[in-house]
Design a protein around this motif. Structure first.
Motif, mmCIF file in Angstrom:
data_model
loop_
_atom_site.group_PDB
_atom_site.id
_atom_site.type_symbol
_atom_site.label_atom_id
_atom_site.label_comp_id
_atom_site.label_asym_id
_atom_site.label_seq_id
_atom_site.Cartn_x
_atom_site.Cartn_y
_atom_site.Cartn_z
ATOM 1 N N PRO A 150 0.817 -1.222 0.000
ATOM 2 C CA PRO A 150 0.000 0.000 0.000
ATOM 3 C C PRO A 150 0.845 1.264 0.000
ATOM 4 O O PRO A 150 0.417 2.292 -0.538
ATOM 5 N N SER A 151 2.042 1.218 0.585
ATOM 6 C CA SER A 151 2.918 2.393 0.537
ATOM 7 C C SER A 151 3.294 2.717 -0.904
ATOM 8 O O SER A 151 3.323 3.889 -1.305
ATOM 9 N N TYR A 152 3.591 1.696 -1.690
ATOM 10 C CA TYR A 152 3.924 1.905 -3.105
ATOM 11 C C TYR A 152 2.733 2.499 -3.852
ATOM 12 O O TYR A 152 2.887 3.433 -4.657
ATOM 13 N N ILE A 153 1.550 1.976 -3.578
ATOM 14 C CA ILE A 153 0.328 2.475 -4.229
ATOM 15 C C ILE A 153 0.097 3.942 -3.889
ATOM 16 O O ILE A 153 -0.179 4.777 -4.762
ATOM 17 N N ILE A 154 0.233 4.278 -2.612
ATOM 18 C CA ILE A 154 0.068 5.670 -2.195
ATOM 19 C C ILE A 154 1.170 6.534 -2.789
ATOM 20 O O ILE A 154 0.950 7.701 -3.133
ATOM 21 N N GLY A 155 2.367 5.961 -2.929
ATOM 22 C CA GLY A 155 3.460 6.705 -3.557
ATOM 23 C C GLY A 155 3.138 7.123 -4.976
ATOM 24 O O GLY A 155 3.553 8.202 -5.426
ATOM 25 N N ILE A 156 2.412 6.292 -5.705
ATOM 26 C CA ILE A 156 1.997 6.678 -7.061
ATOM 27 C C ILE A 156 1.153 7.938 -7.007
ATOM 28 O O ILE A 156 1.349 8.878 -7.795
ATOM 29 N N ALA A 157 0.219 7.991 -6.061
ATOM 30 C CA ALA A 157 -0.589 9.205 -5.912
ATOM 31 C C ALA A 157 0.281 10.387 -5.545
ATOM 32 O O ALA A 157 0.087 11.506 -6.058
ATOM 33 N N LEU A 187 9.658 4.883 -4.312
ATOM 34 C CA LEU A 187 9.701 4.119 -5.562
ATOM 35 C C LEU A 187 8.365 4.184 -6.293
ATOM 36 O O LEU A 187 8.326 4.273 -7.535
ATOM 37 N N GLY A 188 7.265 4.155 -5.554
ATOM 38 C CA GLY A 188 5.969 4.318 -6.193
ATOM 39 C C GLY A 188 5.853 5.669 -6.873
ATOM 40 O O GLY A 188 5.359 5.769 -8.008
ATOM 41 N N ALA A 189 6.311 6.713 -6.183
ATOM 42 C CA ALA A 189 6.268 8.052 -6.767
ATOM 43 C C ALA A 189 7.148 8.133 -8.018
ATOM 44 O O ALA A 189 6.749 8.704 -9.051
ATOM 45 N N GLN A 190 8.345 7.568 -7.929
ATOM 46 C CA GLN A 190 9.273 7.639 -9.062
ATOM 47 C C GLN A 190 8.793 6.819 -10.250
ATOM 48 O O GLN A 190 9.199 7.086 -11.394
ATOM 49 N N SER A 191 7.931 5.832 -10.022
ATOM 50 C CA SER A 191 7.435 5.019 -11.130
ATOM 51 C C SER A 191 6.580 5.837 -12.090
ATOM 52 O O SER A 191 6.437 5.481 -13.263
ATOM 53 N N ASN A 193 6.773 9.499 -11.793
ATOM 54 C CA ASN A 193 7.408 10.818 -11.817
ATOM 55 C C ASN A 193 8.866 10.631 -11.406
ATOM 56 O O ASN A 193 9.208 10.792 -10.232
ATOM 57 N N PRO A 194 9.729 10.281 -12.359
ATOM 58 C CA PRO A 194 11.113 9.930 -12.029
ATOM 59 C C PRO A 194 11.891 11.037 -11.325
ATOM 60 O O PRO A 194 12.917 10.760 -10.688
ATOM 61 N N GLY A 195 11.417 12.276 -11.392
ATOM 62 C CA GLY A 195 12.125 13.379 -10.755
ATOM 63 C C GLY A 195 11.889 13.499 -9.264
ATOM 64 O O GLY A 195 12.477 14.360 -8.605
ATOM 65 N N CYS A 196 11.057 12.644 -8.680
ATOM 66 C CA CYS A 196 10.719 12.754 -7.256
ATOM 67 C C CYS A 196 11.904 12.380 -6.371
ATOM 68 O O CYS A 196 12.634 11.419 -6.635
ATOM 69 N N THR A 197 12.063 13.148 -5.317
ATOM 70 C CA THR A 197 13.022 12.840 -4.269
ATOM 71 C C THR A 197 12.279 12.831 -2.931
ATOM 72 O O THR A 197 11.133 13.275 -2.844
ATOM 73 N N MET A 198 12.942 12.340 -1.914
ATOM 74 C CA MET A 198 12.336 12.308 -0.581
ATOM 75 C C MET A 198 13.385 12.671 0.458
ATOM 76 O O MET A 198 14.506 12.165 0.432
ATOM 77 N N HIS A 199 12.998 13.553 1.365
ATOM 78 C CA HIS A 199 13.861 13.856 2.503
ATOM 79 C C HIS A 199 13.180 13.363 3.768
ATOM 80 O O HIS A 199 12.006 13.665 4.015
ATOM 81 N N ALA A 200 13.907 12.594 4.542
ATOM 82 C CA ALA A 200 13.364 12.017 5.770
ATOM 83 C C ALA A 200 13.982 12.679 6.987
ATOM 84 O O ALA A 200 15.166 13.032 6.993
ATOM 85 N N VAL A 201 13.176 12.850 8.001
ATOM 86 C CA VAL A 201 13.639 13.363 9.292
ATOM 87 C C VAL A 201 13.265 12.351 10.353
ATOM 88 O O VAL A 201 12.095 11.963 10.459
ATOM 89 N N ALA A 202 14.230 11.895 11.131
ATOM 90 C CA ALA A 202 13.975 10.923 12.198
ATOM 91 C C ALA A 202 13.673 11.648 13.502
ATOM 92 O O ALA A 202 14.389 12.570 13.895
#
Length: 368
Positions: A150-157, A187-191, A193-202
């Motif tokens: 489901p994370s991949y699916i949501i990433g597409i959105a 990875l879902g987002a990049q599938s 929109n290949p230009g997507c990046t992600m910044h994570a904060v812990a």
């Protein structure tokens, strides 16, 4: 969310309704489970140890809903639970107390490693199940949700809805469940929109609204216009709502905290699994096993938010249909965030590999 810091060890035969995918090829098969005789419902006691308060609105609340389903399915059954079980020797004492009180089955709703294994080893007449565990023995099994789908699916959105191509991730700890969540979304987002990046904060916490709010604010200030994460509360959704951003959540439907920002969530449902496991224990057919709760059978995406366009819903759900049909989107080449190919072309990451993910994919910063 659970805290798993060790790699997998052990495997077991599938038990239950058949909706749970058995984990295989992890290690040699353990010793066969001891025979646990049938129990009358009115004589049985099932205990639950929760990692947080059952009112957290997230992970522990989701498990408590499963406990409530057990009570409804077996009205003569006795249940007990302890909230906020610490990750210390106190956990061992709590699990021992469950056994001393006569528990026939013990669930820990997070990973407690040797704290629960030591108790299980000394109580072979009791069935133990550990969420996000790593070990299967004669009377100790584990279970987890394949939340990466489901994370991949949501990433597409996310990839279709972002305007800045910058996704923000409110993380907790750099552990496999967090890597799998963040990587799958990116990875879902990049599938699409290949230009997507992600910044994570812990934030170094599963439940710290103040820290999550600060992290989400920093991500928004840096240009991230789609926030996601794996926390047990809706702090970053509130930030997204106030800043005019979009967000995807975890555990349960949280749209009431930000209806305009809400895109979807990875939602959990342990009810059927818990009922099946308890029924097997009562029938005397329970066996220790390692089980993945699969897409549409324990984990899924939530209903889409009110501001998600229909075309985006359909495109994301087309992937959901493919996954339900047996397709695995985690296929090479997949590079890590240094550009090194980790999963070569022609190779597919199975659930066992994803369950042990400990590196960030290309385009990921903040998780190492």
């Amino acid at each position: 969310m659970p805290r798993r810091r060790r790699l997998l060890a052990g495997m077991g035969a599938l038990a239950g309704s058949g909706l749970w995918r058995p984990v295989s090829a992890l290690a040699d098969a353990p010793t066969l489970a001891p025979h646990l005789p049938p129990l009358r419902e009115e004589d049985a006691l099932v205990a639950f140890g929760h990692t947080g308060p059952i009112t957290d609105g997230g992970w522990s609340t989701a498990h408590d809903k499963g406990v409530q389903a057990v009570r409804k399915a077996f009205p003569k059954l006795r249940t007990v639970y302890v909230e906020s079980v610490p990750y210390s020797a106190d956990a061992t004492r709590i699990f021992r107390q469950f056994v001393a009180e006569g528990a026939n089955m013990v669930f820990s709703t997070s990973n407690y490693g040797d704290f629960i294994k030591d108790v299980a080893d000394r109580a072979p007449e009791v069935a133990f199940l550990e969420c996000d565990g790593v070990t299967v023995t004669g009377n100790l099994g584990w279970y987890y949700v394949t939340h990466w789908y489901p994370s991949y699916i949501i990433g597409i959105a996310a990839g279709l809805m972002t305007r800045t191509n910058r996704l923000g991730y409110v993380g907790t700890f750099p552990i496999p469940s967090v890597y799998a969540s963040a990587n799958a979304t990116l990875l879902g987002a990049q599938s699409v929109n290949p230009g997507c990046t992600m910044h994570a904060v812990a934030t170094n916490s599963w439940f710290d609204p103040q820290a999550a709010t600060q992290a989400a604010t920093a991500l928004a200030d840096s240009g991230c216009d789609f926030l996601c994460g794996i926390t047990d509360e809706p702090a970053f959704l509130r930030v997204a709502e106030s800043r005019g951003l979009k967000a995807a959540m975890w555990n349960l439907d949280m749209r009431r905290f930000g209806p305009k920002a809400y895109v979807s969530a990875v939602v959990l449902d342990f009810a059927s699994f818990y009922i099946d496991q308890v029924r097997a224990r009562l029938n005397g057919t329970w066996q220790a096993a390692a089980n993945f709760l699969t897409l549409a059978h324990g984990v899924d995406r939530d209903a889409w938010g009110e501001t998600v366009p229909q075309a985006i819903r359909e495109q994301a759900d087309a992937m959901r249909d493919r996954i339900l049909g047996g397709y695995n989107p985690f296929r090479g080449p997949i590079r890590d965030n240094s550009g090194t190919v980790r999963i070569p072309a022609g190779t597919v990451m199975d659930d066992n590999a994803i369950y042990q993910w400990d590196w960030g994919v290309q385009g990921m910063t903040g998780l190492g």
